[in-house]
Design a protein around this motif. Structure first.
Motif, PDB file in Angstrom:
ATOM      1  N   UNK A  39     -16.755  -2.331 -14.690  1.00 36.89           N
ATOM      2  CA  UNK A  39     -16.217  -1.060 -14.180  1.00 36.89           C
ATOM      3  C   UNK A  39     -15.216  -0.472 -15.176  1.00 36.89           C
ATOM      4  N   UNK A  67      -7.294  -4.586  -7.778  1.00 38.70           N
ATOM      5  CA  UNK A  67      -7.494  -6.037  -7.976  1.00 38.70           C
ATOM      6  C   UNK A  67      -8.084  -6.352  -9.359  1.00 38.70           C
ATOM      7  N   UNK A  96       7.290  -0.390  -4.988  1.00 39.80           N
ATOM      8  CA  UNK A  96       6.896  -1.078  -6.222  1.00 39.80           C
ATOM      9  C   UNK A  96       6.900  -2.588  -6.055  1.00 39.80           C
ATOM     10  N   UNK A 100       3.868  -3.549  -4.121  1.00 36.75           N
ATOM     11  CA  UNK A 100       2.635  -3.442  -4.921  1.00 36.75           C
ATOM     12  C   UNK A 100       2.595  -4.466  -6.048  1.00 36.75           C
ATOM     13  N   UNK A 101       3.678  -5.212  -6.197  1.00 34.06           N
ATOM     14  CA  UNK A 101       3.722  -6.226  -7.265  1.00 34.06           C
ATOM     15  C   UNK A 101       4.006  -5.632  -8.634  1.00 34.06           C
ATOM     16  N   UNK A 102       4.434  -4.357  -8.664  1.00 34.72           N
ATOM     17  CA  UNK A 102       4.728  -3.724  -9.959  1.00 34.72           C
ATOM     18  C   UNK A 102       6.121  -4.100 -10.442  1.00 34.72           C
ATOM     19  N   UNK A 134      -1.908 -12.156  -5.380  1.00 27.11           N
ATOM     20  CA  UNK A 134      -1.901 -10.714  -5.620  1.00 27.11           C
ATOM     21  C   UNK A 134      -3.311 -10.101  -5.597  1.00 27.11           C
ATOM     22  N   UNK A 135      -4.229 -10.709  -6.324  1.00 28.28           N
ATOM     23  CA  UNK A 135      -5.578 -10.131  -6.440  1.00 28.28           C
ATOM     24  C   UNK A 135      -6.291 -10.145  -5.098  1.00 28.28           C
ATOM     25  N   UNK A 174      -4.741  -7.459  -2.980  1.00 29.90           N
ATOM     26  CA  UNK A 174      -5.056  -6.092  -3.432  1.00 29.90           C
ATOM     27  C   UNK A 174      -6.494  -5.689  -3.120  1.00 29.90           C
ATOM     28  N   UNK A 175      -7.387  -6.672  -2.979  1.00 34.37           N
ATOM     29  CA  UNK A 175      -8.776  -6.349  -2.599  1.00 34.37           C
ATOM     30  C   UNK A 175      -8.816  -5.769  -1.187  1.00 34.37           C
ATOM     31  N   UNK A 201      -3.769   2.100  -2.468  1.00 32.60           N
ATOM     32  CA  UNK A 201      -2.541   2.831  -2.733  1.00 32.60           C
ATOM     33  C   UNK A 201      -2.877   4.232  -3.208  1.00 32.60           C
ATOM     34  N   UNK A 234     -13.602   3.196  -9.748  1.00 30.36           N
ATOM     35  CA  UNK A 234     -12.766   2.454  -8.798  1.00 30.36           C
ATOM     36  C   UNK A 234     -13.605   1.777  -7.715  1.00 30.36           C
ATOM     37  N   UNK A 261     -14.621  -1.349  -9.279  1.00 27.35           N
ATOM     38  CA  UNK A 261     -13.503  -2.301  -9.389  1.00 27.35           C
ATOM     39  C   UNK A 261     -13.298  -3.009  -8.045  1.00 27.35           C
ATOM     40  N   UNK A 262     -13.408  -2.243  -6.949  1.00 26.67           N
ATOM     41  CA  UNK A 262     -13.192  -2.828  -5.621  1.00 26.67           C
ATOM     42  C   UNK A 262     -14.461  -3.500  -5.073  1.00 26.67           C
ATOM     43  N   UNK A 303     -10.199   7.753  -3.189  1.00 25.10           N
ATOM     44  CA  UNK A 303     -10.028   6.492  -3.938  1.00 25.10           C
ATOM     45  C   UNK A 303      -9.323   5.442  -3.071  1.00 25.10           C
TER      46      UNK A 303
END
Lengths: 265, 261
Positions: free
Chosen positions: A8, A97, B56, B59-61, B80-81, B84-85, B89, B109, B112-113, B154
């Motif tokens: 991606x 992710x 932040x 979101x782990x930023x 985290x991963x 986030x799945x 945001x 995106x 990615x998801x 998104x």
């Protein structure tokens, strides 16, 4: 590691290149300018030197093409990161992710694609314009190519880590880092032609044994295996150190709260 | 403040004693809250109150100086991963790459998801947000309202259980802001999403949020439903409460507090 995520991210860079053809021009234009200048210098030297040296001097063109392998691999990592900064997409990527290793792998692959475009064009022009065939390096071309690409990835991660650390003000490092090392890795001259004090430093970089090896193959058709092992060994060290540096700087920017500022500035 | 009614829904996001310091200044000071499944929690406060720092951290930023963060019962940093799945945001302050077409950005995106049948999903969401006609437009040429709705597509792509929306109606005209609020509420109810919502627009908060937390100098100064908070204060509406907190750092009218207790 999730291949869907990597593909991606690569797709995003491919969309970018197809949407903005000027980026493709950049991949071809500067290398061609360099090639033509060095090609003409080579022809001039050939005409004004003895036959043996005149044949050997073509290594300039080989060095130029192989240097671009390293440079484009480094750019693949550093410029891909900067593309995300410039388009304010970094935050979207970092809250998705996406593992760091997946993000880096995508930039490595983009670096590989950039190399393919540049090297194919340069090889064709050097063959048609200056009768220099990069494939005279035969199978040696493969380990040369791989080692320079891996070293380029390592330099790309170092460049990106430095930009992350110092912010967008330091983005010129994305272009400058490879040229910091160019004078000491014996791209266009032999290590023994360098000042004596600088020669030990030259062997600290994996690119040096590759460029030495290239000249060796072009001159004698043989390759010193020790050079290849040295390059591969150094690359393992550089890749590990550069990966560690990138992750360390990324975590540091998270700890100091700089990542969001950097991503939204 | 009246005793809170126990919420038996699953806690999907929790901060415990979260503190974040920058050069010795506490941007967040022992900040604790719980977000339940299907709940919309507003995070309010003036500029510099700590909302963005909180977001932040969630979101782990940005890593907190101390305290604990969990989502879906899992420690955030270590998972985290995985977290986030199941989350997403959207912020008025980030953009999808402006040089790509809308459908290209959304497809990237969606992949990615790991969204199954991404093109169909994108088409459905774009239709729901009334932006199907934008799919072949250059993202950077969209108006603020269009861009916000593309960002929301998104944000909904992976059917998130947890959604963080950072000022989703900032810089939108009242008509588009109203549409965005309605869509967010509709999708949130249909899919039982837990939403953490920041905004400076009190109409947003009153319409969208079930509960709000007011922050001042990194600390929670009051918490409750928008109606409860107005009722406890000497203000007539939430906007006045906001102004009072921003200026005085407190809101609860002591006499009213005693009455309600």
């Amino acid at each position: 590691m999730n291949l869907h995520v990597i593909s991606a991210l690569v797709l995003r860079y491919l969309f970018l290149y197809t949407r903005t053809p000027m980026r493709l021009v950049e991949l071809v234009f500067w290398p061609l300018v360099d090639l033509v200048v060095w090609g003409n210098v080579t022809v001039f030297i050939q005409k004004n030197s003895d036959a043996e040296f005149g044949g050997f001097i073509l290594f300039f063109l080989g060095a130029m093409i192989l240097w671009d392998v390293l440079f484009r691999a480094q750019q693949g990592v550093a410029i891909s990161f900067l593309e995300d900064v410039w388009t304010r997409n970094l935050l979207n990527v970092f809250v998705a992710p996406v593992r760091t290793v997946e993000y880096l792998s995508a930039t490595f692959f983009v670096g590989f694609l950039r190399i393919l475009v540049t090297v194919v064009v340069m090889s064709l022009v050097s063959w048609l314009g200056y009768s220099f065939n990069i494939f005279q390096l035969q199978w040696w071309l493969l380990p040369f190519f791989l080692n320079l690409m891996v070293f380029g990835w390592a330099l790309g991660m170092i460049s990106t880590a430095l930009i992350l650390r110092w912010g967008q003000a330091a983005e010129s490092l994305a272009w400058a880092v490879p040229f910091f090392i160019q004078p000491v890795v014996a791209v266009f001259y032999r290590v023994e032609d360098m000042p004596a004090w600088s020669q030990p430093f030259a062997w600290l970089f994996p690119a040096t044994p590759i460029f030495e090896g290239m000249r060796e193959v072009m001159k004698s058709g043989t390759m010193n295996w020790n050079h290849l092992w040295l390059a591969a060994g150094l690359n393992v060290i550089y890749l590990a150190l550069a990966g560690w540096l990138f992750v360390w700087v990324l975590n540091m920017t998270r700890k100091r709260g700089l990542l969001t500022k950097f991503a939204t500035q | 403040m009246p005793a809170a009614i126990p919420d038996n829904r699953e806690v999907i996001l929790e901060a415990r004693e979260l503190t974040r310091e920058f050069d010795g200044v506490k941007a967040l000071d022992r900040f604790s809250f719980r977000l339940h499944r299907g709940e919309v929690l507003g995070l309010l406060g003036a500029n510099g109150a700590g909302k963005t720092t909180a977001m932040n951290c969630l979101l782990g930023l940005t890593l907190p100086t101390s305290g604990e963060l969990t989502a879906f019962g899992l420690p955030l940093q270590a998972n985290r991963i995985q977290i986030l799945r199941r989350a997403n945001f959207s912020s008025a302050y980030t953009a999808l790459p402006g040089n790509l077409l809308v459908w290209q950005n959304l497809l990237v995106f969606a992949r990615i998801y790991g969204v199954p049948n991404p093109k169909k999903k994108i088409a459905e969401l774009m239709e729901m947000l009334e932006i199907s006609h934008l799919d072949k437009r250059v993202t950077g040429q969209l108006s603020a309202g269009e861009s916000t709705r593309v960002n929301l597509v998104k944000a909904f792509l992976n059917d998130p259980e947890l959604l963080m929306l950072d000022e989703p109606t900032a810089s939108l005209d009242p008509d588009i802001a109203d549409k965005v609020r309605k869509v967010v509420r509709k999708v949130q109810r249909e899919r039982d999403i837990g939403i953490l919502y920041t905004s400076h627009n009190m109409r947003d908060i009153e319409e969208v949020c079930d509960r709000v937390i007011f922050l001042h100098k990194g600390k929670i100064v009051c918490e409750g439903t928008p109606a409860d908070i107005v009722a406890q204060s000497s203000s007539s509406n939430l906007e006045d409460v906001f102004i009072k907190i921003a200026r005085d750092g407190e809101v609860v009218d002591e006499s009213k507090k005693e009455e309600t207790v």
